[in-house]
Write a protein that holds these residues in place. Structure first.
Motif, short mmCIF file in Angstrom:
data_model
loop_
_atom_site.label_atom_id
_atom_site.label_comp_id
_atom_site.label_asym_id
_atom_site.label_seq_id
_atom_site.Cartn_x
_atom_site.Cartn_y
_atom_site.Cartn_z
N LEU A 263 19.35 -5.57 -25.58
CA LEU A 263 20.19 -4.37 -25.65
C LEU A 263 19.46 -3.18 -25.04
O LEU A 263 20.08 -2.33 -24.39
CB LEU A 263 20.60 -4.08 -27.09
N GLU A 264 18.14 -3.11 -25.23
CA GLU A 264 17.35 -2.06 -24.60
C GLU A 264 17.43 -2.18 -23.07
O GLU A 264 17.61 -1.17 -22.37
CB GLU A 264 15.88 -2.16 -25.01
N ILE A 265 17.31 -3.39 -22.56
CA ILE A 265 17.38 -3.62 -21.11
C ILE A 265 18.75 -3.22 -20.58
O ILE A 265 18.86 -2.56 -19.53
CB ILE A 265 17.06 -5.10 -20.78
N ILE A 266 19.79 -3.58 -21.29
CA ILE A 266 21.15 -3.21 -20.88
C ILE A 266 21.27 -1.69 -20.80
O ILE A 266 21.76 -1.14 -19.82
CB ILE A 266 22.20 -3.81 -21.84
N GLY A 267 20.81 -1.01 -21.83
CA GLY A 267 20.89 0.45 -21.85
C GLY A 267 20.08 1.09 -20.74
O GLY A 267 20.53 2.07 -20.12
N GLU A 268 18.91 0.56 -20.47
CA GLU A 268 18.08 1.10 -19.41
C GLU A 268 18.72 0.86 -18.04
O GLU A 268 18.71 1.74 -17.17
CB GLU A 268 16.68 0.49 -19.45
N LYS B 78 27.60 6.22 -21.73
CA LYS B 78 26.78 7.13 -22.53
C LYS B 78 26.46 6.52 -23.90
O LYS B 78 25.36 6.66 -24.41
CB LYS B 78 27.47 8.48 -22.71
N ARG B 79 27.43 5.82 -24.48
CA ARG B 79 27.19 5.16 -25.78
C ARG B 79 26.18 4.02 -25.63
O ARG B 79 25.35 3.80 -26.51
CB ARG B 79 28.49 4.63 -26.36
N ILE B 80 26.25 3.30 -24.53
CA ILE B 80 25.31 2.21 -24.27
C ILE B 80 23.89 2.77 -24.16
O ILE B 80 22.95 2.23 -24.76
CB ILE B 80 25.71 1.43 -23.01
N ILE B 81 23.75 3.85 -23.43
CA ILE B 81 22.44 4.49 -23.28
C ILE B 81 21.98 5.04 -24.63
O ILE B 81 20.80 4.92 -25.00
CB ILE B 81 22.50 5.60 -22.21
N GLY B 82 22.90 5.61 -25.38
CA GLY B 82 22.56 6.13 -26.71
C GLY B 82 22.08 5.04 -27.64
O GLY B 82 21.14 5.25 -28.43
N THR B 83 22.69 3.88 -27.57
CA THR B 83 22.26 2.75 -28.39
C THR B 83 20.85 2.34 -28.01
O THR B 83 20.01 2.09 -28.87
CB THR B 83 23.23 1.57 -28.24
N ARG B 84 20.57 2.28 -26.72
CA ARG B 84 19.22 1.95 -26.25
C ARG B 84 18.21 2.94 -26.82
O ARG B 84 17.17 2.57 -27.34
CB ARG B 84 19.17 1.98 -24.73
N ASN B 85 18.56 4.22 -26.75
CA ASN B 85 17.65 5.25 -27.24
C ASN B 85 17.43 5.13 -28.75
O ASN B 85 16.31 5.32 -29.23
CB ASN B 85 18.17 6.64 -26.88
N ARG B 86 18.48 4.82 -29.48
CA ARG B 86 18.33 4.65 -30.93
C ARG B 86 17.45 3.46 -31.26
O ARG B 86 16.63 3.54 -32.17
CB ARG B 86 19.69 4.48 -31.60
N HIS C 132 13.78 4.72 -30.07
CA HIS C 132 13.20 5.91 -30.67
C HIS C 132 13.53 6.11 -32.14
O HIS C 132 12.82 6.82 -32.84
CB HIS C 132 13.62 7.15 -29.89
N ASP C 133 14.61 5.52 -32.59
CA ASP C 133 15.05 5.70 -33.98
C ASP C 133 15.23 4.33 -34.63
O ASP C 133 16.17 4.10 -35.38
CB ASP C 133 16.37 6.49 -33.98
N TYR C 134 14.29 3.45 -34.31
CA TYR C 134 14.38 2.04 -34.70
C TYR C 134 14.54 1.83 -36.19
O TYR C 134 15.15 0.85 -36.62
CB TYR C 134 13.15 1.27 -34.20
N ASP C 135 14.02 2.73 -37.00
CA ASP C 135 14.11 2.54 -38.44
C ASP C 135 15.49 2.89 -39.00
O ASP C 135 15.76 2.67 -40.18
CB ASP C 135 13.03 3.35 -39.17
#
Length: 111
Positions: free
Chosen positions: A46-51, A69-77, A80-83
């Motif tokens: 999912l990170e790769i998809i977002g990137e 934008k939501r896909i990128i936001g999911t990658r960022n979460r 960066h906000d993994y917890d």
């Protein structure tokens, strides 16, 4: 189509295929939830998809990917906000959103 964009679309397609290959055949949430390796592999893809989507939009900001934008936001979460990412959120993305994205990406690749 720009060759870089085509390569990134193929990266997205490959990541979706890998996610499906990691999932339990019955697509059982509890089985998924108990398999740490599968969860990490799915999150990584999912990170790769977002990137890849981020790179596509940086190259061509009007490129037609629904929910980009939501896909990128999911990658960022995830990164960066993994917890604050729950198994339920990832499972919902994989079971509800990924099939739509897969269909969309396949159509874009064919263009």
């Amino acid at each position: 189509m720009d060759l870089r964009i085509k390569a990134w679309l193929l990266d997205i397609k490959r990541s979706i295929e890998e996610i499906y290959s990691f999932l339990p055949e019955r697509r059982d949430f509890l089985e998924y939830q108990q398999d740490l390796k599968t969860k990490k592999a799915v999150e990584r893809n999912l990170e790769i998809i977002g990137e890849a989507v981020r790179r596509i939009l940086n190259a061509e900001d009007s490129f037609p990917i629904i929910n980009a934008k939501r896909i990128i936001g999911t990658r960022n979460r995830i990164i960066h906000d993994y917890d604050n990412i729950s198994d339920e959120i990832i499972w919902a993305i994989v079971t509800r959103e990924l099939p739509k994205l897969e269909e969309e990406i396949e159509g874009l690749i064919k263009e």
